[in-house]
Enzyme design. Structure first.
Site, PDB file in Angstrom:
ATOM      1  N   ARG A   5       0.834  -1.212   0.000  1.00 17.01           N
ATOM      2  CA  ARG A   5       0.000   0.000   0.000  1.00 17.01           C
ATOM      3  C   ARG A   5       0.870   1.265   0.000  1.00 17.01           C
ATOM      4  O   ARG A   5       0.501   2.284  -0.570  1.00 17.01           O
ATOM      5  CB  ARG A   5      -0.982   0.008   1.174  1.00 17.01           C
ATOM      6  CG  ARG A   5      -0.318  -0.013   2.533  1.00 17.01           C
ATOM      7  CD  ARG A   5      -1.323   0.073   3.664  1.00 17.01           C
ATOM      8  NE  ARG A   5      -0.688  -0.270   4.919  1.00 17.01           N
ATOM      9  CZ  ARG A   5      -1.101   0.146   6.098  1.00 17.01           C
ATOM     10  NH1 ARG A   5      -2.173   0.884   6.203  1.00 17.01           N
ATOM     11  NH2 ARG A   5      -0.459  -0.203   7.189  1.00 17.01           N
ATOM     12  N   SER A  59      -4.781   5.080   5.859  1.00 15.31           N
ATOM     13  CA  SER A  59      -4.689   3.631   5.657  1.00 15.31           C
ATOM     14  C   SER A  59      -4.348   3.274   4.220  1.00 15.31           C
ATOM     15  O   SER A  59      -3.656   2.298   3.970  1.00 15.31           O
ATOM     16  CB  SER A  59      -6.021   2.959   6.027  1.00 15.31           C
ATOM     17  OG  SER A  59      -6.271   3.118   7.403  1.00 15.31           O
ATOM     18  N   GLU A  94     -19.026   4.951   0.481  1.00  9.31           N
ATOM     19  CA  GLU A  94     -18.277   4.435  -0.674  1.00  9.31           C
ATOM     20  C   GLU A  94     -19.083   4.514  -1.969  1.00  9.31           C
ATOM     21  O   GLU A  94     -18.518   4.764  -3.035  1.00  9.31           O
ATOM     22  CB  GLU A  94     -17.827   2.988  -0.417  1.00  9.31           C
ATOM     23  CG  GLU A  94     -16.805   2.820   0.703  1.00  9.31           C
ATOM     24  CD  GLU A  94     -17.430   2.769   2.094  1.00  9.31           C
ATOM     25  OE1 GLU A  94     -18.686   2.813   2.194  1.00  9.31           O
ATOM     26  OE2 GLU A  94     -16.679   2.672   3.082  1.00  9.31           O
ATOM     27  N   PHE A 112     -14.553  -3.062   0.793  1.00  9.44           N
ATOM     28  CA  PHE A 112     -15.503  -1.945   0.722  1.00  9.44           C
ATOM     29  C   PHE A 112     -15.470  -1.237  -0.635  1.00  9.44           C
ATOM     30  O   PHE A 112     -16.345  -0.437  -0.940  1.00  9.44           O
ATOM     31  CB  PHE A 112     -15.227  -0.953   1.860  1.00  9.44           C
ATOM     32  CG  PHE A 112     -15.126  -1.629   3.202  1.00  9.44           C
ATOM     33  CD1 PHE A 112     -15.978  -2.673   3.531  1.00  9.44           C
ATOM     34  CD2 PHE A 112     -14.161  -1.253   4.121  1.00  9.44           C
ATOM     35  CE1 PHE A 112     -15.883  -3.320   4.751  1.00  9.44           C
ATOM     36  CE2 PHE A 112     -14.055  -1.901   5.352  1.00  9.44           C
ATOM     37  CZ  PHE A 112     -14.909  -2.933   5.661  1.00  9.44           C
ATOM     38  N   HIS A 133      -5.482  -3.415   1.587  1.00  7.70           N
ATOM     39  CA  HIS A 133      -5.831  -4.397   2.625  1.00  7.70           C
ATOM     40  C   HIS A 133      -6.532  -5.610   2.038  1.00  7.70           C
ATOM     41  O   HIS A 133      -7.461  -6.160   2.636  1.00  7.70           O
ATOM     42  CB  HIS A 133      -6.713  -3.746   3.700  1.00  7.70           C
ATOM     43  CG  HIS A 133      -6.018  -2.674   4.493  1.00  7.70           C
ATOM     44  ND1 HIS A 133      -5.475  -1.557   3.913  1.00  7.70           N
ATOM     45  CD2 HIS A 133      -5.799  -2.542   5.825  1.00  7.70           C
ATOM     46  CE1 HIS A 133      -4.945  -0.791   4.840  1.00  7.70           C
ATOM     47  NE2 HIS A 133      -5.111  -1.360   6.002  1.00  7.70           N
ATOM     48  N   ASP A 154      -8.116  -7.741  12.001  1.00 11.20           N
ATOM     49  CA  ASP A 154      -9.496  -7.247  11.934  1.00 11.20           C
ATOM     50  C   ASP A 154     -10.507  -8.360  11.656  1.00 11.20           C
ATOM     51  O   ASP A 154     -11.694  -8.205  11.899  1.00 11.20           O
ATOM     52  CB  ASP A 154      -9.635  -6.167  10.857  1.00 11.20           C
ATOM     53  CG  ASP A 154      -9.132  -4.811  11.341  1.00 11.20           C
ATOM     54  OD1 ASP A 154      -8.970  -4.648  12.563  1.00 11.20           O
ATOM     55  OD2 ASP A 154      -8.901  -3.929  10.495  1.00 11.20           O
ATOM     56  N   ARG A 175      -1.751  -4.796   3.117  1.00  8.15           N
ATOM     57  CA  ARG A 175      -1.333  -4.115   4.332  1.00  8.15           C
ATOM     58  C   ARG A 175       0.000  -4.576   4.907  1.00  8.15           C
ATOM     59  O   ARG A 175       0.773  -3.737   5.394  1.00  8.15           O
ATOM     60  CB  ARG A 175      -2.431  -4.294   5.387  1.00  8.15           C
ATOM     61  CG  ARG A 175      -2.087  -3.757   6.755  1.00  8.15           C
ATOM     62  CD  ARG A 175      -3.292  -3.844   7.680  1.00  8.15           C
ATOM     63  NE  ARG A 175      -2.978  -3.388   9.014  1.00  8.15           N
ATOM     64  CZ  ARG A 175      -2.668  -4.216  10.026  1.00  8.15           C
ATOM     65  NH1 ARG A 175      -2.625  -5.519   9.827  1.00  8.15           N
ATOM     66  NH2 ARG A 175      -2.385  -3.743  11.215  1.00  8.15           N
TER      67      ARG A 175
END
Lengths: 279, 318
Positions: B13, B40, B61, B86, B112, B120, B170
């Site tokens: 990322r 992020s 989004e 997402f 991610h 998570d 990530r």
């Protein structure tokens, strides 16, 4: 002839186009299109700065219109053809195999005047908002107009865009709602009660203008009011009647997605003057 | 086999963030949008240098994809970034209508991705996104393997005319591809030449594929060809055909479920043009869970050891 008389004349022809297109196609959505005809006529033949001859999808230096409620395709195609974006004879191909006039508008076949596909509801306001920001960042003074339905405003994305646009100060965005109080399964009041639209839009930070969507003076005045560069996007709520102009289609959701028979088509056309010549 | 030097672990990322900044310097039409995940998805540097070209969309989004499409219609080159789940599953219909069917020049910056998002848990780990994006007509699907390649792929995506899905992750992983190698969209990179088996991998599992090739050579005297399929769609059929012609079998490795991922993309093509024994190292029909990236990769069999074992199985079926 006054400007308003001219608009009335065009609107009558657009309504004939809608009824005939849907009848020939044997499917489609006549009710909503008839209801928003006067507003769309005023938009394309008075309000917008646009030139079909130099049109590109980027619309540099021109105003742009985005249809969010894609099932209003018949009125959209009619005003585009009558404005000169493509030959009126093509209106006879609505919904036919191989036609550029798809059941819901698309850009695949590069039909002039179309900026984006629409059909899946609730998405056009976001796209129009992005276009409005893009124009501002490019120093382009063109405005972006977008048509939403009141039933369509049940989609959550409408309210995401409602939140975003005032925050980003896109005051060149003029949204308008076809406030006819009807949706497929019945009156909007019986479905979710979306009806108090003025307060909803005002609370999100929009300039809210209410107008009569069948009175050209009211329509033109509403658009005029929406021109102010005050940092806020505009929402015009046009009170309309679904199926307006054809007595047996007016005021009911029953003609949302139903094509008239040949006999019904003739009965409808008898109520609508042919002013500019049928396609 | 050819030696690959890890110049230090880095997250892909951050490679995207560096590439976005560079693309923004090269072309003023480049813009960045995010849904409350600026840090992020590593858009901080771009936003600091080009504040007017950075658009915060909040946790919304669907609207972000629409705004990106609208910006693209007016000639901008928007990168819309969020977590992979997402920015694919949550907004599939928006991507379908406004980006793919709408032919807008929108770049989907998907961070991610995969199971290595880690702690998570499964709500945030997507192992289905490649399948969704491959299914969209006209969508280009890019899965770079390390920091350098992600940076260069981002620059290439900005120059490419059309919708792009750019997938990265990530965790810090080995950085080993050349720093300044221009990324060629549509190219499969042959990292190591071999004759016994083709190891076909993408993303984080490319380094594992190289490790597997080393194990195979040292312990089993097997010479594996390692291919980095950095663009999954369009697939580099020519390079794949040449490799399979030579080796006659393959193992395909990806941090994605079997359904619709790299494995099925290659197998679907090979069934028609180069049928041969194939084994798959990928997620099966289940969700992820919390854990460290290393724990999860091992638990789900997404590692060099498993790739090497599957390679031996494929060779045994020739």
């Amino acid at each position: 002839m006054s400007d308003i008389q001219n608009l009335q004349k065009i609107a009558s022809q657009v309504r004939r186009d809608i009824v005939r297109m849907v009848c020939i196609a044997k499917s489609g959505h006549p009710g909503g299109s008839l209801g928003i005809t006067d507003v769309m006529t005023a938009l394309y033949f008075h309000e917008m700065h646009h030139d079909p001859k130099t049109w590109t999808r980027q619309a540099v230096g021109q105003d742009a219109f985005v249809l969010s409620a894609g099932h209003l395709a018949p009125v959209y195609y009619s005003v585009l053809a009558r404005s000169g974006y493509f030959p009126i004879s093509e209106l006879a191909t609505l919904r036919k195999f191989g036609s550029r006039l798809q059941g819901h508008p698309c850009v695949t076949d590069h039909l002039p005047g179309i900026f984006k596909p629409s059909g899946s509801l609730g998405q056009g306001l976001s796209v129009a908002a992005g276009m409005a920001l893009g124009k501002k960042l490019s120093g382009d003074n063109g405005r972006v107009y977008v048509l939403c339905g009141d039933g369509e405003s049940e989609e959550g994305q409408i309210w995401e865009a409602a939140m975003w646009a005032p925050h980003h100060k896109v005051d060149n965005l003029i949204a308008f709602t076809d406030w006819n109080g009807q949706q497929i399964d019945g009156p909007t009041s019986s479905i979710t009660g979306i009806d108090n639209l003025p307060d909803k839009w005002a609370s999100f930070g929009w300039d809210v203008i209410e107008a009569d969507g069948h009175d050209f003076e009211s329509i033109l005045q509403a658009f005029e009011l929406a021109h102010s560069q005050n940092g806020r996007p505009k929402m015009i709520l046009f009170k309309t009647e679904m199926g307006h102009g054809v007595d047996f289609m007016a005021g009911t959701h029953k003609w949302h997605g139903k094509a008239p028979s040949q006999q019904e088509c003739e009965a409808a056309l008898a109520q609508l003057e042919e002013t500019l010549g049928d396609f | 086999m050819k030696e690959f030097i890890n110049t230090g672990n880095k997250d892909t990322r951050s490679g995207f963030g560096a590439g976005l900044l560079e693309a923004g310097r090269q072309d003023e039409r480049v813009m960045a949008l995010t849904a409350d995940l600026k840090g992020s998805v590593k858009m901080d540097a771009f936003a600091a240098e080009f504040p007017e070209r950075f658009v915060q969309c909040g946790i919304a989004e669907s609207n972000m994809i629409g705004v990106a499409a609208g910006l693209a219609i007016t000639g901008k080159i928007p990168f819309a970034g969020s977590f992979a789940e997402f920015i694919t599953g949550r907004v599939y219909d928006q991507l379908r209508q406004e980006v793919a069917y709408g032919h807008t020049n929108v770049k989907i910056a998907s961070s991610h991705a995969g199971i290595t998002l880690g702690e998570d848990g499964a709500t945030h780990q997507t192992m289905e996104d490649i399948a969704l994006m491959r299914a969209l007509p006209g969508m280009c699907v890019i899965v770079p393997c390390d920091y350098n390649q992600t940076k260069n792929a981002t620059i290439a995506a900005a120059k490419y005319e059309g919708p792009v899905y750019l997938r990265f992750g990530r965790p810090s992983v080995p950085n080993f591809t050349p720093e300044d190698e221009p990324f060629e969209i549509g190219k499969t990179y042959i990292l190591n030449e071999g004759v016994d088996v083709s190891i076909i991998a993408c993303g984080h599992l490319v380094w594992e594929a190289l490790e597997a090739a080393r194990i195979l050579e040292e312990k089993h005297n097997v010479r594996a060809e390692v291919l980095n399929v950095a663009t999954i769609k369009p697939l580099d059929e020519k390079t794949l055909a040449e490799s399979l012609e030579k080796t006659g079998c393959a193992v395909i490795a990806e941090e994605h479920n079997l359904a619709g991922g790299l494995s099925e993309a290659v197998a679907g093509w090979a069934a028609r043009h180069k049928p041969c024994p194939m084994e798959f190292v990928c997620g099966e029909d289940r969700f992820g869970q919390s854990g460290t990236p290393a724990e999860l990769l091992k638990a789900y069999g997404l590692d060099a050891e498993n790739i090497a074992n599957k390679a031996l199985e494929a060779i045994g079926r020739k």
